[in-house]
Design a protein around this motif. Structure first.
Motif, PDB file in Angstrom:
ATOM      1  N   GLY A  19       7.204   5.492   9.436  1.00  0.00           N
ATOM      2  CA  GLY A  19       6.487   6.678   8.973  1.00  0.00           C
ATOM      3  C   GLY A  19       5.060   6.405   8.547  1.00  0.00           C
ATOM      4  O   GLY A  19       4.193   7.275   8.670  1.00  0.00           O
ATOM      5  N   GLY A  20       4.820   5.226   8.019  1.00  0.00           N
ATOM      6  CA  GLY A  20       3.484   4.897   7.533  1.00  0.00           C
ATOM      7  C   GLY A  20       3.305   5.244   6.069  1.00  0.00           C
ATOM      8  O   GLY A  20       4.111   5.967   5.474  1.00  0.00           O
ATOM      9  N   ILE A  21       2.242   4.710   5.505  1.00  0.00           N
ATOM     10  CA  ILE A  21       2.063   4.860   4.060  1.00  0.00           C
ATOM     11  C   ILE A  21       1.687   6.285   3.655  1.00  0.00           C
ATOM     12  O   ILE A  21       2.051   6.748   2.592  1.00  0.00           O
ATOM     13  CB  ILE A  21       1.015   3.864   3.497  1.00  0.00           C
ATOM     14  N   ASP A  22       0.976   6.979   4.519  1.00  0.00           N
ATOM     15  CA  ASP A  22       0.602   8.346   4.151  1.00  0.00           C
ATOM     16  C   ASP A  22       1.811   9.266   4.168  1.00  0.00           C
ATOM     17  O   ASP A  22       1.963  10.143   3.319  1.00  0.00           O
ATOM     18  CB  ASP A  22      -0.477   8.879   5.088  1.00  0.00           C
ATOM     19  N   TRP A  23       2.657   9.036   5.128  1.00  0.00           N
ATOM     20  CA  TRP A  23       3.908   9.791   5.184  1.00  0.00           C
ATOM     21  C   TRP A  23       4.721   9.531   3.916  1.00  0.00           C
ATOM     22  O   TRP A  23       5.170  10.459   3.253  1.00  0.00           O
ATOM     23  CB  TRP A  23       4.711   9.363   6.421  1.00  0.00           C
ATOM     24  N   PRO A  49       8.082  11.794  10.490  1.00  0.00           N
ATOM     25  CA  PRO A  49       7.561  10.433  10.355  1.00  0.00           C
ATOM     26  C   PRO A  49       6.195  10.294  11.011  1.00  0.00           C
ATOM     27  O   PRO A  49       5.942  10.877  12.055  1.00  0.00           O
ATOM     28  CB  PRO A  49       8.586   9.578  11.093  1.00  0.00           C
ATOM     29  N   GLY A  50       5.343   9.542  10.361  1.00  0.00           N
ATOM     30  CA  GLY A  50       4.025   9.293  10.914  1.00  0.00           C
ATOM     31  C   GLY A  50       3.070  10.452  10.736  1.00  0.00           C
ATOM     32  O   GLY A  50       1.870  10.330  10.966  1.00  0.00           O
ATOM     33  N   ASP A  72       0.806  -1.220   0.000  1.00  0.00           N
ATOM     34  CA  ASP A  72       0.000   0.000   0.000  1.00  0.00           C
ATOM     35  C   ASP A  72       0.841   1.272   0.000  1.00  0.00           C
ATOM     36  O   ASP A  72       0.353   2.339  -0.360  1.00  0.00           O
ATOM     37  CB  ASP A  72      -0.942   0.008   1.208  1.00  0.00           C
ATOM     38  N   GLY A  80       2.306  12.293   7.915  1.00  0.00           N
ATOM     39  CA  GLY A  80       1.486  12.400   6.717  1.00  0.00           C
ATOM     40  C   GLY A  80       1.247  13.855   6.365  1.00  0.00           C
ATOM     41  O   GLY A  80       0.121  14.325   6.262  1.00  0.00           O
ATOM     42  N   GLY A 135       1.675  15.520   3.776  1.00  0.00           N
ATOM     43  CA  GLY A 135       1.342  15.882   2.404  1.00  0.00           C
ATOM     44  C   GLY A 135      -0.147  15.847   2.108  1.00  0.00           C
ATOM     45  O   GLY A 135      -0.963  15.709   3.024  1.00  0.00           O
ATOM     46  N   PRO A 136      -0.477  15.953   0.856  1.00  0.00           N
ATOM     47  CA  PRO A 136      -1.866  16.041   0.452  1.00  0.00           C
ATOM     48  C   PRO A 136      -2.668  14.772   0.754  1.00  0.00           C
ATOM     49  O   PRO A 136      -3.884  14.837   0.879  1.00  0.00           O
ATOM     50  CB  PRO A 136      -1.790  16.281  -1.053  1.00  0.00           C
ATOM     51  N   ARG A 137      -2.002  13.647   0.862  1.00  0.00           N
ATOM     52  CA  ARG A 137      -2.750  12.414   1.070  1.00  0.00           C
ATOM     53  C   ARG A 137      -2.759  11.990   2.526  1.00  0.00           C
ATOM     54  O   ARG A 137      -2.717  10.832   2.844  1.00  0.00           O
ATOM     55  CB  ARG A 137      -2.180  11.318   0.196  1.00  0.00           C
ATOM     56  N   GLY A 183       3.157   1.871  -1.940  1.00  0.00           N
ATOM     57  CA  GLY A 183       3.492   2.225  -3.316  1.00  0.00           C
ATOM     58  C   GLY A 183       4.982   2.165  -3.598  1.00  0.00           C
ATOM     59  O   GLY A 183       5.425   2.572  -4.679  1.00  0.00           O
ATOM     60  N   GLY A 240       3.725   8.400   1.043  1.00  0.00           N
ATOM     61  CA  GLY A 240       3.025   8.911  -0.134  1.00  0.00           C
ATOM     62  C   GLY A 240       2.927  10.430  -0.176  1.00  0.00           C
ATOM     63  O   GLY A 240       2.572  10.999  -1.212  1.00  0.00           O
ATOM     64  N   SER A 241       3.246  11.081   0.927  1.00  0.00           N
ATOM     65  CA  SER A 241       3.236  12.548   0.898  1.00  0.00           C
ATOM     66  C   SER A 241       4.419  13.070   0.100  1.00  0.00           C
ATOM     67  O   SER A 241       4.480  14.240  -0.247  1.00  0.00           O
ATOM     68  CB  SER A 241       3.263  13.113   2.329  1.00  0.00           C
ATOM     69  N   MET A 242       5.367  12.186  -0.184  1.00  0.00           N
ATOM     70  CA  MET A 242       6.488  12.530  -1.068  1.00  0.00           C
ATOM     71  C   MET A 242       6.280  11.809  -2.402  1.00  0.00           C
ATOM     72  O   MET A 242       5.669  10.749  -2.446  1.00  0.00           O
ATOM     73  CB  MET A 242       7.816  12.098  -0.436  1.00  0.00           C
ATOM     74  N   GLY A 302       0.089   5.274   9.393  1.00  0.00           N
ATOM     75  CA  GLY A 302      -0.308   4.420   8.288  1.00  0.00           C
ATOM     76  C   GLY A 302       0.170   2.998   8.456  1.00  0.00           C
ATOM     77  O   GLY A 302      -0.165   2.133   7.666  1.00  0.00           O
ATOM     78  N   ALA A 303       0.954   2.745   9.454  1.00  0.00           N
ATOM     79  CA  ALA A 303       1.601   1.442   9.555  1.00  0.00           C
ATOM     80  C   ALA A 303       0.607   0.305   9.788  1.00  0.00           C
ATOM     81  O   ALA A 303       0.923  -0.847   9.588  1.00  0.00           O
ATOM     82  CB  ALA A 303       2.631   1.461  10.662  1.00  0.00           C
ATOM     83  N   LYS A 341       5.803   6.804  -5.806  1.00  0.00           N
ATOM     84  CA  LYS A 341       5.712   7.396  -4.472  1.00  0.00           C
ATOM     85  C   LYS A 341       7.031   7.393  -3.729  1.00  0.00           C
ATOM     86  O   LYS A 341       7.888   6.563  -3.963  1.00  0.00           O
ATOM     87  CB  LYS A 341       4.667   6.626  -3.660  1.00  0.00           C
ATOM     88  N   ILE A 386       9.315   3.208   6.111  1.00  0.00           N
ATOM     89  CA  ILE A 386       7.882   3.048   5.822  1.00  0.00           C
ATOM     90  C   ILE A 386       7.167   2.459   7.041  1.00  0.00           C
ATOM     91  O   ILE A 386       6.063   2.864   7.385  1.00  0.00           O
ATOM     92  CB  ILE A 386       7.682   2.169   4.564  1.00  0.00           C
ATOM     93  N   ALA A 410      -1.705   3.581  -6.192  1.00  0.00           N
ATOM     94  CA  ALA A 410      -0.857   2.615  -6.849  1.00  0.00           C
ATOM     95  C   ALA A 410      -1.603   1.511  -7.551  1.00  0.00           C
ATOM     96  O   ALA A 410      -2.805   1.459  -7.703  1.00  0.00           O
ATOM     97  CB  ALA A 410       0.120   2.031  -5.874  1.00  0.00           C
TER      98      ALA A 410
END
Ligand SMILES: Cc1cc2nc3c(=O)[nH]c(=O)nc-3n(C[C@H](O)[C@H](O)[C@H](O)COP(=O)(O)O)c2cc1C
Ligand code: SF4
Ligand code: FES
Lengths: 441, 272
Positions: free
Chosen positions: A228-232, B213-214, A50, B216, B218-220, A52, A234-236, B227-228, A242, A225, B236
């Motif tokens: 930070g998690g997927i949103d983190w 970290p953690g 997820d 998020g 950005g726009p998403r 990406g 994907g923010s880049m 998100g972990a 991604k 990842i 994707a």
């Protein structure tokens, strides 16, 4: 909007003794491992899927999806041991990101290996590192030793019941061993020649067991990842490419080096950061991702350096190895040298590549010497046509990239090769770093 | 000449490290070189015997890889990168100068047995071009003059340190490390130098960093802070076929086709 540069992997490279376990843990290292060990393997696979994250070894295949191909059911393959193999062979001309990463912070890779092995339920992992980088081999060996001593590797890691053993394995000089199935043969103690597929490594890889092969940078990205998690993540980056990545700038530029940025930055932006081309120089041509990716020119300075952007420009993002050449450089000379490399590194298994690269060198040599014959350009294109898509592995295809792209953009230089040596048109001394642009020998 | 018992023991030790002994062949050949100065017939036969292979099989492997040498090597191996980028930036000039200065050709050893000169392929250090190596340690940003000084120091037996690594030992000692035996020099040299830090230094100057970290940032960021847990974003690639199409050409081929292979059971690894 994220910042222009986003150091994640390179963040600790300037730290004192960054390669040691102590320094790595002092800045938060191995916390991702603790978190990952508390997660179910399938959840880790899902997370990476997820996120990406796409493979950083050249092809850009989604990493989590690759992991999900490993059979985990009650089938014959699912019951075999699984292996994780890190591709640290980094030999594609121009590519120079994995080696500095492992030199400065080998624990980032080791932490990623343990997490990835847990995710695919592999109890054994290998780092296949090219042999020609002694100090990097030392740093990896020491990192693995330290990780064992700290209980991050071995059996029953931190009481979680997870077992992972990791070995550093040094290669012996062969570009083709970066190709994943050749790498497996080499790791089995054979000549490094690509294997016929199917079966694919996910079913029958190392020792005919399910195997994941990932690039160093791909695996090293995993701990961030997890943290930070997927949103983190994907923010880049961009919609389909991604995250952050290492861009390697080299050649006639003021400030060559590693630049870690969100995917989608342009070469113009990267060059501006470092003060542009060297004094008095203009960009003539460049490779976006190593010598196997078709060359681009100054008209492509604003192409977003992500998988889609570079693809749309007729090349490939590859390994993000941005080799920049200025107006003093002979395209014919460069293409000849790359082709000599492919000829030398061709493993000889298939005829189109073995014979084709031989003939390509013959023709390019005479063009370089100003002794080209009428029809030589067509001959080159024809030879490439006979290799592309007909070779057994991607080395053969890659060998044609510099040639066809160079003819596309600089056909006149190949035509000049019918009568004038490249060294007359472009005196090599002017291209060296020891000569200021415009200066004489 | 016969391989010492300690060497035989060490060769067996290497073989014992792997799930299947044959995997040890490359490191074993590195060890043979460190003891013998090249891959000797005796070394080949010993490896063959330990791994239960024929000498021809071992020989076939040894000849495939450029780091294995069939002729005795000098004390130091000096490499000059003449792949395109380094060549253009000065590697060709450096190699010419060294051939002249040392009076040897490619892959030859000086009369005093001190130096074996070889032009090498891209060594993953292009941002440090023109690049040289001594016993596979980096010597970055070289010139014809610095290259001559370097080989003269080596011949004079002076202490020489890699620009990004350890004090130079010998080619044989390096081969022993490649065989998997640590030499205690890991803590010499910096973590990173020069170009490796270019981007990081600029980021520091400008105050740029990755989002927290953690966070998020950005726009998403809609799916929350952490998100972990595997929150599914509408991102994707969903199918292997689509991933294959989007991946870069033939280099993705194996991964691509894995989707069609019987392995694609998508058992426990699947998310839906
Ligand atoms: C000739 C050739 C050389 C390659 N060299 C490397 C290499 O040095 N490192 C690498 O990671 N991938 C290399 N690759 C790509 C690998 O086959 C494979 O796609 C990659 O390791 C997968 O990792 P990733 O999915 O994490 O990118 C090479 C491919 C070819 C055809
Ligand atoms: S394309 Fe070249 S390297 Fe690949 S299998 Fe054929 S001969 Fe070997
Ligand atoms: S071209 Fe010389 S190190 Fe890459």
């Amino acid at each position: 909007m994220t910042d222009v540069l986003t150091p994640v992997l390179s963040k600790n490279w300037g730290d004192d003794r960054a390669w040691t376990l102590q320094a790595y843990e002092d800045q938060g290292g191995y916390q991702a491992l603790t978190k990952a060990l508390s997660m179910a393997p399938d959840d880790l696979v899902t997370l990476v899927k997820d996120s990406g994250l796409r493979g950083r070894g050249g092809a850009g295949f989604p990493t989590g999806m690759k992991w999900s191909f490993i059979p985990q059911d009650d089938s014959a393959a699912g019951n075999k041991p699984k292996y994780l193999v890190v591709n640290a062979d980094e030999s594609e001309p121009g590519t120079c990101k994995d080696i500095p990463l492992m030199m400065a912070s080998p624990h980032t890779l080791v932490e990623g290996v343990i997490i990835a092995a847990h995710a695919i339920r592999a109890k054994r992992a290998f780092i296949y590192v090219r042999g020609e980088v002694l100090h990097v081999v030392r740093r990896l060996q020491a990192a693995v030793r330290e990780a064992y001593a700290a209980g991050h590797l071995g059996s029953n890691i931190h009481g979680t019941g997870v077992d992972v053993d990791l070995m550093v394995h040094a290669g012996a000089g062969a570009y083709i061993c970066g190709e994943e199935t050749a790498l497996l043969d080499s790791l089995e103690g054979r000549r490094g020649q690509p294997r016929l597929r199917p079966p694919f490594p996910a079913v029958e890889g190392l020792y005919a067991c399910p195997t994941v092969i990932n690039n160093v940078e791909s695996i090293a990205s995993v701990p961030s990842i997890v943290t930070g998690g997927i949103d983190w993540f994907g923010s880049m980056g961009t919609e389909k490419s991604k995250g952050y990545t290492l861009y390697s700038l080299s050649g006639h530029v003021k400030r060559p080096g590693q630049y870690e940025a969100p995917l989608g930055i342009t070469l113009r932006e990267l060059l501006e950061l470092g003060g542009g081309m060297r004094e008095g120089a203009e960009l003539k041509f460049w490779t976006p991702g190593g010598s196997s990716t078709p060359i681009l020119t100054a008209e492509h300075l604003d192409v977003p350096l992500d998988y889609e952007g570079v693809g749309a420009a007729g090349s490939m993002l590859g390994t993000k190895a941005l080799q920049c050449f200025d107006q003093t450089t002979s395209v014919v000379r460069c293409v000849l040298r790359w082709t000599e490399f492919y000829k030398h590194e061709s493993c000889g298994k298939c005829t189109p590549c073995r014979e084709g690269t031989y003939w390509l060198v013959q023709v390019l040599q005479r063009l370089d010497q100003g002794q080209g014959q009428p029809g030589d350009i067509e001959l080159l294109l024809d030879l490439c046509d006979n290799i592309l898509g007909r070779a057994f592995c991607a080395l053969g295809d890659g060998a044609t990239s510099p040639i066809t792209s160079a003819i596309q953009y600089f056909r006149d230089e190949f035509e000049a090769g019918m009568h004038t040596p490249s060294s007359e048109l472009f005196p090599p001394v002017a291209s060296t770093l020891f000569t200021p642009v415009g200066g004489a020998a | 000449m016969s391989l010492h018992d300690t060497t035989r023991d060490e060769l067996r030790e290497i073989a014992g490290r792997y799930p299947e002994a044959r995997s040890a062949l490359l490191p074993m050949l590195h060890l043979v070189q460190s003891v013998e100065g090249c891959v000797t017939v005796e070394g080949i036969e010993t490896c063959a015997e330990i791994l239960d292979l024929s000498a021809a099989e071992v020989s076939g492997v040894a000849t495939f890889y450029t780091m294995y040498k069939r002729r005795p090597m000098g004390e130091h191996h000096v490499g000059v990168c003449t792949n395109t980028l380094c060549a253009v930036m000065g590697g060709d000039a450096i190699f010419e100068r060294l051939k002249d200065h040392l009076e040897v050709g490619n892959d030859e050893t000086t009369a005093d047995g001190k130096i074996s000169l070889e032009h090498i392929e891209c060594n993953a250090a292009c941002d440090f071009a023109p690049v040289m190596t001594v016993n596979w340690e980096f010597f970055d940003q070289q010139t014809p003059e610095s290259a001559v000084e370097l080989v003269d120091s080596l011949r004079a037996g002076e202490k020489v340190q890699s620009t990004r690594g350890a004090t130079i030992t010998s080619w044989r000692a390096a081969e022993r490390v490649l065989a998997g035996f640590e030499d205690g020099l890991v803590d010499e040299g910096p973590a990173a130098a020069g170009p490796t830090l270019a981007g990081l230094e600029i980021a520091r100057e400008k105050g740029w960093e990755a989002p927290a970290p953690g966070g998020g940032a950005g726009p998403r960021a809609a799916n929350g802070a952490d998100g972990a847990g595997g929150t599914k974003t509408a991102v994707a690639t969903e199918s292997p076929e689509q991933a294959a199409e989007e991946a870069d050409t033939s280099r993705a081929e194996s991964e691509t086709k894995a989707a069609e292979s019987p392995a694609d059971t998508k058992g426990g690894g699947s998310d839906d």
